[in-house]
Design an enzyme around this catalytic site. Structure first.
Site, short mmCIF file in Angstrom:
data_model
loop_
_atom_site.label_atom_id
_atom_site.label_comp_id
_atom_site.label_asym_id
_atom_site.label_seq_id
_atom_site.Cartn_x
_atom_site.Cartn_y
_atom_site.Cartn_z
N THR A 1 -4.13 1.06 -5.39
CA THR A 1 -4.09 -0.40 -5.47
C THR A 1 -5.48 -1.02 -5.38
O THR A 1 -6.40 -0.42 -4.79
CB THR A 1 -3.22 -0.93 -4.31
OG1 THR A 1 -3.36 -2.34 -4.21
CG2 THR A 1 -3.63 -0.34 -2.97
N ASP A 2 -5.62 -2.24 -5.91
CA ASP A 2 -6.89 -2.96 -5.76
C ASP A 2 -7.10 -3.44 -4.32
O ASP A 2 -8.20 -3.83 -3.94
CB ASP A 2 -6.97 -4.14 -6.74
CG ASP A 2 -5.90 -5.20 -6.55
OD1 ASP A 2 -5.00 -5.01 -5.70
OD2 ASP A 2 -5.94 -6.23 -7.25
N GLU A 3 -6.02 -3.42 -3.50
CA GLU A 3 -6.16 -3.91 -2.12
C GLU A 3 -7.12 -3.08 -1.29
O GLU A 3 -7.57 -3.53 -0.24
CB GLU A 3 -4.80 -3.94 -1.42
CG GLU A 3 -3.84 -4.91 -2.03
CD GLU A 3 -2.77 -5.39 -1.05
OE1 GLU A 3 -2.92 -5.20 0.16
OE2 GLU A 3 -1.80 -5.97 -1.54
N TYR B 1 -1.18 -1.62 5.26
CA TYR B 1 -0.82 -1.03 3.96
C TYR B 1 -2.07 -0.60 3.20
O TYR B 1 -2.19 0.56 2.77
CB TYR B 1 0.00 -2.04 3.12
CG TYR B 1 0.01 -1.70 1.64
CD1 TYR B 1 0.74 -0.60 1.17
CD2 TYR B 1 -0.71 -2.46 0.71
CE1 TYR B 1 0.74 -0.27 -0.18
CE2 TYR B 1 -0.71 -2.14 -0.64
CZ TYR B 1 0.02 -1.04 -1.08
OH TYR B 1 0.01 -0.72 -2.42
N LYS C 1 -3.46 3.17 2.06
CA LYS C 1 -3.72 3.56 0.67
C LYS C 1 -5.18 4.00 0.51
O LYS C 1 -5.48 4.94 -0.23
CB LYS C 1 -3.42 2.39 -0.29
CG LYS C 1 -1.96 1.99 -0.40
CD LYS C 1 -1.07 3.04 -1.04
CE LYS C 1 -1.36 3.24 -2.51
NZ LYS C 1 -0.39 4.21 -3.12
P1 NAD Z 1 8.17 0.53 -4.38
O1 NAD Z 1 8.16 0.21 -2.93
O2 NAD Z 1 8.97 -0.31 -5.31
O3 NAD Z 1 8.69 2.03 -4.58
C1 NAD Z 1 8.26 3.09 -3.79
C2 NAD Z 1 9.14 4.31 -4.09
O4 NAD Z 1 8.67 5.40 -3.30
C3 NAD Z 1 10.62 4.12 -3.74
O5 NAD Z 1 11.43 4.65 -4.77
C4 NAD Z 1 10.79 4.91 -2.46
O6 NAD Z 1 12.11 5.41 -2.27
C5 NAD Z 1 9.79 6.04 -2.66
N1 NAD Z 1 9.33 6.62 -1.39
C6 NAD Z 1 8.87 5.94 -0.30
N2 NAD Z 1 8.56 6.82 0.68
C7 NAD Z 1 8.79 8.06 0.19
C8 NAD Z 1 8.62 9.38 0.70
N3 NAD Z 1 8.17 9.59 1.96
N4 NAD Z 1 8.95 10.42 -0.09
C9 NAD Z 1 9.42 10.23 -1.34
N5 NAD Z 1 9.61 9.01 -1.88
C10 NAD Z 1 9.29 7.94 -1.13
O7 NAD Z 1 6.65 0.60 -4.81
P2 NAD Z 1 5.98 0.14 -6.19
O8 NAD Z 1 5.72 -1.29 -6.15
O9 NAD Z 1 6.75 0.74 -7.31
O10 NAD Z 1 4.57 0.89 -6.06
C11 NAD Z 1 4.40 2.22 -6.54
C12 NAD Z 1 2.99 2.68 -6.25
O11 NAD Z 1 2.06 1.80 -6.89
C13 NAD Z 1 2.63 2.63 -4.75
O12 NAD Z 1 1.83 3.74 -4.48
C14 NAD Z 1 1.83 1.35 -4.60
O13 NAD Z 1 0.91 1.46 -3.54
C15 NAD Z 1 1.15 1.29 -5.95
N6 NAD Z 1 0.81 -0.07 -6.43
C16 NAD Z 1 1.75 -1.06 -6.45
C17 NAD Z 1 1.44 -2.31 -6.98
C18 NAD Z 1 2.45 -3.43 -7.07
O14 NAD Z 1 2.09 -4.54 -7.42
N7 NAD Z 1 3.72 -3.20 -6.79
C19 NAD Z 1 0.15 -2.54 -7.47
C20 NAD Z 1 -0.80 -1.51 -7.42
C21 NAD Z 1 -0.45 -0.27 -6.90
O1 DAU Z 2 -2.70 -5.98 -5.39
C1 DAU Z 2 -1.79 -4.93 -5.50
C2 DAU Z 2 -0.74 -5.05 -4.42
O2 DAU Z 2 0.08 -6.15 -4.79
C3 DAU Z 2 0.09 -3.79 -4.25
O3 DAU Z 2 -0.73 -2.76 -3.81
C4 DAU Z 2 1.23 -4.02 -3.25
O4 DAU Z 2 2.06 -2.87 -3.17
C5 DAU Z 2 2.04 -5.20 -3.73
O5 DAU Z 2 3.06 -5.48 -2.79
C6 DAU Z 2 1.16 -6.42 -3.93
O6 DAU Z 2 0.68 -6.92 -2.66
P1 DAU Z 2 0.69 -8.49 -2.33
O7 DAU Z 2 0.71 -8.67 -0.87
O8 DAU Z 2 -0.37 -9.20 -3.11
O9 DAU Z 2 2.12 -8.86 -3.02
P2 DAU Z 2 3.30 -9.82 -2.55
O10 DAU Z 2 4.24 -9.94 -3.69
O11 DAU Z 2 3.86 -9.45 -1.23
O12 DAU Z 2 2.56 -11.22 -2.37
C7 DAU Z 2 1.84 -11.83 -3.45
C8 DAU Z 2 1.19 -13.08 -2.89
O13 DAU Z 2 2.22 -14.02 -2.56
C9 DAU Z 2 0.42 -12.86 -1.60
O14 DAU Z 2 -0.70 -13.72 -1.58
C10 DAU Z 2 1.40 -13.26 -0.50
C11 DAU Z 2 2.19 -14.36 -1.17
N1 DAU Z 2 3.61 -14.50 -0.74
C12 DAU Z 2 4.39 -13.38 -0.74
C13 DAU Z 2 5.71 -13.46 -0.38
C14 DAU Z 2 6.58 -12.22 -0.35
C15 DAU Z 2 4.13 -15.73 -0.41
O15 DAU Z 2 3.40 -16.76 -0.43
N2 DAU Z 2 5.44 -15.83 -0.06
C16 DAU Z 2 6.26 -14.73 -0.01
O16 DAU Z 2 7.46 -14.88 0.34
#
Ligand code: NAD
Ligand code: DAU
Length: 354
Positions: A132-134, A158, A162
């Site tokens: 992630t970019d975080e 989180y 990562k």
């Molecule tokens: P998600 O939470 O939707 O899905 C995570 C999946 O991993 C689920 O299917 C869960 O059952 C599985 N999992 C969790 N713990 C596990 C374990 N111990 N063993 C096996 N499986 C397990 O997550 P996502 O949003 O699809 O993110 C996927 C990946 O991409 C993550 O590594 C996250 O850090 C990264 N990422 C997410 C975002 C985003 O915006 N969602 C952005 C950048 C990077």
């Molecule tokens: O940048 C990549 C990341 O983006 C991933 O690594 C994470 O897995 C993914 O969850 C996401 O993180 P954020 O914290 O940015 O995503 P989230 O959807 O939780 O929140 C997006 C923005 O919206 C953040 O500034 C928090 C805000 N927010 C979120 C929720 C859930 C609100 O204002 N209200 C809300 O109810």
């Protein structure tokens, strides 16, 4: 074949669906099916001979070893993670178990497996960490976007977990020569996203006439990328990158959270008009502790070296996404009525509401 961990989550499921559709190569999915994992996300592949599903934990060394020995994948892609920042703030434990120890377990097993390969098989093997970019921390309005050389400075449990995992992956490359790759992506949105994250939660709450909760002033900035563009970026990195490299992947669509919620409301007002505009549901609540103010991604490296570009603009991608949720209300309903999900929403937003 390839091994995809976390393939029943949001990005993992989109990746597996696109991979089998486009690349047509078999996939083993290893997923623990936590609250965020949903086997129904892969429903369209239920009878596909190209999918092998294994329910299990990435932090289970004998299980991971047996999968590698039995199926001999040519690549491992680690999507499995605890991924929700708010949950990591309330209870970081699972983030350490899965994101750090789980990644270490995969790496150790991959190392044993890879060291015993030979010839072309050894040459071709890859371990790709989806990150992630975080990990780069938070930007001010004036700062340049994150590049691959920006120092890591994670600010919540989180992103710290990562970052730790990324460091382990890099260390395994530098120490053992393992053929690793890392992708650091910005905020994804699209089909199958668990409705605890901003965009699907806004859509689901709006459709139920519930408050659209915005943390603090709502002027925090995220870079948004349509999930299928992210999946294409990962495929390109896996296919064409030299080993040991990192690639930032981003949409180049920086938006404040207020801009996001207004866009979602405008589109819903057109597609599913209610008595009043959905904007009347916007409710500001207490800010997230330690809330990162701005993320922005410089994705020049993947654009120039691997010829990747996002195909969706934020406007086209968000419209497609909202239409997908409207067309898949049954998928939404199952999650909405799940006790675990309701408990999270009730406790988190009750405690956050001012
Ligand atoms: P998600 O939470 O939707 O899905 C995570 C999946 O991993 C689920 O299917 C869960 O059952 C599985 N999992 C969790 N713990 C596990 C374990 N111990 N063993 C096996 N499986 C397990 O997550 P996502 O949003 O699809 O993110 C996927 C990946 O991409 C993550 O590594 C996250 O850090 C990264 N990422 C997410 C975002 C985003 O915006 N969602 C952005 C950048 C990077
Ligand atoms: O940048 C990549 C990341 O983006 C991933 O690594 C994470 O897995 C993914 O969850 C996401 O993180 P954020 O914290 O940015 O995503 P989230 O959807 O939780 O929140 C997006 C923005 O919206 C953040 O500034 C928090 C805000 N927010 C979120 C929720 C859930 C609100 O204002 N209200 C809300 O109810």
């Amino acid at each position: 074949m390839i091994l995809v961990t976390g393939g029943c989550g949001f990005i993992g499921a989109n990746f597996v669906l696109d991979w089998i559709n486009i690349v047509k190569e078999p996939v083993i999915v290893l997923d623990k099916l936590t609250y965020a994992g949903n086997i129904n996300n892969l429903d369209s592949l239920r009878h596909s001979p190209e999918l092998i599903f294994i329910k299990g934990d990435i932090n289970d060394p004998p299980l991971v070893e047996s999968i590698l020995t039995q199926h001999r994948p040519r690549a491992m892609l680690n999507f499995a993670a605890e991924s929700h920042v708010d949950r990591s703030i309330r209870k970081p434990d699972d983030f350490i178990h899965t994101n750090i120890n789980g990644t270490f377990c995969l790496l150790e097993n991959a190392r044993q497996y890879w060291q015993h390969l030979s010839g072309n098989e050894k040459e071709a093997f890859r371990f790709l960490q989806v990150s992630t970019d975080e990990v780069y921390g938070s930007l001010t309005a004036q700062d340049p976007a994150f590049s691959e050389t920006t120092p890591y400075h994670p600010k919540n449990p989180y992103s710290a977990s990562k970052a730790a995992a990324d460091h382990l992956v890099s260390a395994f490359h530098h120490t053992y020569g393992m053929p690793t790759l890392i992708t650091n992506c910005s905020n994804n949105y699209g089909p199958y996203q668990f409705p605890e994250k901003l965009i699907p939660l806004l859509i689901l709450n709006a459709l139920q006439n519930k408050p659209l909760f915005i943390y603090g002033d709502g002027l925090q900035i995220r870079d948004w990328l349509y999930v299928k563009d992210h999946c294409e970026g990962i495929r390109k990195v896996l296919a064409d990158s030299p080993i040991g490299e990192t690639f930032n992947i981003g949409g180049n669509f920086e938006k404040t959270n207020l801009e996001v919620v207004h866009t979602v409301c405008n589109i819903l007002d057109q597609l599913k008009p209610a008595k009043h505009s959905y904007k009347t549901l916007i409710t500001h609540i207490e800010d997230r502790p330690g809330h990162d103010r701005r993320y922005a991604i410089d994705s020049k490296k993947i654009q120039t070296k691997l010829n990747w570009q996002p195909t969706e603009t934020f406007e086209s991608g968000i419209r497609k996404t909202i239409q997908w949720y409207l067309d898949n209300l049954a998928w939404f309903d199952t999650l909405k009525n799940n006790n675990h999900y309701q408990n999270w929403i009730n406790s988190h937003y009750k405690e956050s509401a001012t």
